[in-house]
Design a protein around this motif. Structure first.
Motif, PDB file in Angstrom:
ATOM      1  N   TYR A  58      -6.296  10.517   5.069  1.00  0.00           N
ATOM      2  CA  TYR A  58      -6.236   9.235   5.778  1.00  0.00           C
ATOM      3  C   TYR A  58      -5.601   9.390   7.160  1.00  0.00           C
ATOM      4  O   TYR A  58      -5.930   8.638   8.080  1.00  0.00           O
ATOM      5  N   GLU A  59      -4.707  10.353   7.319  1.00  0.00           N
ATOM      6  CA  GLU A  59      -4.104  10.553   8.630  1.00  0.00           C
ATOM      7  C   GLU A  59      -5.135  11.033   9.655  1.00  0.00           C
ATOM      8  O   GLU A  59      -5.036  10.700  10.844  1.00  0.00           O
ATOM      9  N   SER A  62      -7.561   7.954  10.528  1.00  0.00           N
ATOM     10  CA  SER A  62      -6.942   6.725  11.035  1.00  0.00           C
ATOM     11  C   SER A  62      -7.185   6.587  12.535  1.00  0.00           C
ATOM     12  O   SER A  62      -7.361   7.569  13.258  1.00  0.00           O
ATOM     13  N   SER A  67      -4.387   2.005  10.591  1.00  0.00           N
ATOM     14  CA  SER A  67      -3.495   3.123  10.286  1.00  0.00           C
ATOM     15  C   SER A  67      -3.782   3.678   8.894  1.00  0.00           C
ATOM     16  O   SER A  67      -4.471   3.061   8.071  1.00  0.00           O
ATOM     17  N   ASP A  68      -3.241   4.860   8.621  1.00  0.00           N
ATOM     18  CA  ASP A  68      -3.429   5.468   7.310  1.00  0.00           C
ATOM     19  C   ASP A  68      -2.741   4.661   6.217  1.00  0.00           C
ATOM     20  O   ASP A  68      -3.218   4.603   5.078  1.00  0.00           O
ATOM     21  N   ARG A  69      -1.618   4.028   6.526  1.00  0.00           N
ATOM     22  CA  ARG A  69      -0.935   3.193   5.532  1.00  0.00           C
ATOM     23  C   ARG A  69      -1.775   1.987   5.162  1.00  0.00           C
ATOM     24  O   ARG A  69      -1.816   1.571   3.992  1.00  0.00           O
ATOM     25  N   THR A  70      -2.444   1.413   6.130  1.00  0.00           N
ATOM     26  CA  THR A  70      -3.328   0.279   5.850  1.00  0.00           C
ATOM     27  C   THR A  70      -4.457   0.702   4.923  1.00  0.00           C
ATOM     28  O   THR A  70      -4.818  -0.017   3.982  1.00  0.00           O
ATOM     29  N   ARG A  72      -4.502   3.229   2.761  1.00  0.00           N
ATOM     30  CA  ARG A  72      -3.970   3.490   1.420  1.00  0.00           C
ATOM     31  C   ARG A  72      -3.684   2.185   0.682  1.00  0.00           C
ATOM     32  O   ARG A  72      -4.022   2.036  -0.500  1.00  0.00           O
ATOM     33  N   ARG A  73      -3.038   1.257   1.371  1.00  0.00           N
ATOM     34  CA  ARG A  73      -2.672  -0.001   0.736  1.00  0.00           C
ATOM     35  C   ARG A  73      -3.904  -0.794   0.315  1.00  0.00           C
ATOM     36  O   ARG A  73      -3.981  -1.328  -0.799  1.00  0.00           O
ATOM     37  N   LYS A  76      -5.793   0.848  -2.671  1.00  0.00           N
ATOM     38  CA  LYS A  76      -5.090   0.599  -3.933  1.00  0.00           C
ATOM     39  C   LYS A  76      -5.351  -0.821  -4.425  1.00  0.00           C
ATOM     40  O   LYS A  76      -5.573  -1.041  -5.635  1.00  0.00           O
TER      41      LYS A  76
END
Length: 283
Positions: A58-59, A62, A67-70, A72-73, A76
């Motif tokens: 994801y990094e 992105s 972003s990569d956190r978005t 992943r979230r 999930k």
């Protein structure tokens, strides 16, 4: 260059978006009355497709707008809702309505891939020097359309996964015809597998141990081709996800794409529509 052609991406997104919960662009209950703008689901979906096709982290995929956190979230959340399983079921329903599923002959087989990060669905691989691996058990119809998918550790034998795989196929497709023949390789040659198939009311053609394999159960090559198609997706060849629900999310998303690609290829010879692809090779 897009990861998928528009003739595949747009129908998939239309059905995917219809199953997403309605969310506001800004959080209405924020204590200060303001919040960062929510990233559009379509933007995140395109990044998820990139991760599925190329297998990149994801990094790496992105962007400044996502972003990569978005990613992943959001993945999930979508995995917990079971959206990819529903999209796969819708793709099977469309294929059955336009072309027709051939459920009289069902083939089941397993495939071992890499899972270097471990996780809920990982186990010691017997074919990769004991490294972490993922086993994917798939049931397909007579033409290779993926019906049911079950994930487990690479150290799991194929035979115990036969029952859950057939149950997953029945859950995705619905009612089965009265006569169903199951084609299996020699890994399923056991009394337990035969009694299970008899309890379901099916017949079976199982390759015998100790006999030449190419002559036996010759109808099961379609599921091996289906595994080859699914291994074209980088996220399935080398799964770095640790959450079992996320692993199943990507498996069913790939199965929906395989089903959709088969639907377009076979329908192109029978029907005409404005966005009909002009090439037979759909990457």
């Amino acid at each position: 260059m897009p990861a998928l052609p528009s003739c595949l991406l747009e129908p998939l997104w239309d059905q995917f978006a219809a199953l997403l919960p309605v969310r506001r662009e800004f959080a209405a209950d924020h204590p200060l009355g303001c919040h960062r703008r929510r990233i559009a689901d379509r933007t995140v979906f395109e990044h998820v497709v990139l991760a599925l096709v190329h297998g990149s982290g994801y990094e790496r995929i992105s962007t400044p707008g996502c972003s990569d956190r978005t990613i992943r979230r959001r993945v999930k959340q979508w995995a917990e809702l079971g959206i990819s399983q529903q999209v796969h079921a819708l793709a099977l329903e469309a294929y059955d309505r336009v072309i027709g599923l051939e459920l009289s002959e069902i083939s089941v087989d397993g495939c071992i891939t890499k899972a270097p990060s471990g996780g809920d669905r990982a186990g010691r691989s017997p074919v990769d020097r004991g490294k972490q691996g993922l086993k994917r058990s798939v049931a397909s119809d007579a033409c290779g359309v993926p019906l049911g998918i079950v994930s487990a550790g690479a150290n799991r034998h194929d035979s115990p996964l036969l029952g859950p795989t057939l149950d997953a196929a029945k859950e995705q497709v619905g009612a089965m015809p009265d006569r169903v023949n199951v084609n299996l390789d020699r890994g399923y040659d056991s009394a337990k597998s035969r009694s299970l198939i008899a309890e379901l009311g099916f017949t079976a053609e199982i390759a015998r141990k100790g006999m030449p394999a190419p002559i036996q159960a010759g109808k099961r090559w379609v599921v091996e081709r289906t595994h080859s198609w699914m291994n074209d997706y980088g996220k399935l060849r080398r799964c770095t996800e640790r959450n079992g629900e996320v692993v199943d999310f990507y498996l069913h998303l790939a199965a929906a794409l395989v089903t959709l690609r088969m639907l377009i290829r076979r329908a192109a010879n029978r029907y005409r529509w404005p966005s009909r692809p002009t090439t037979r090779r759909l990457k």
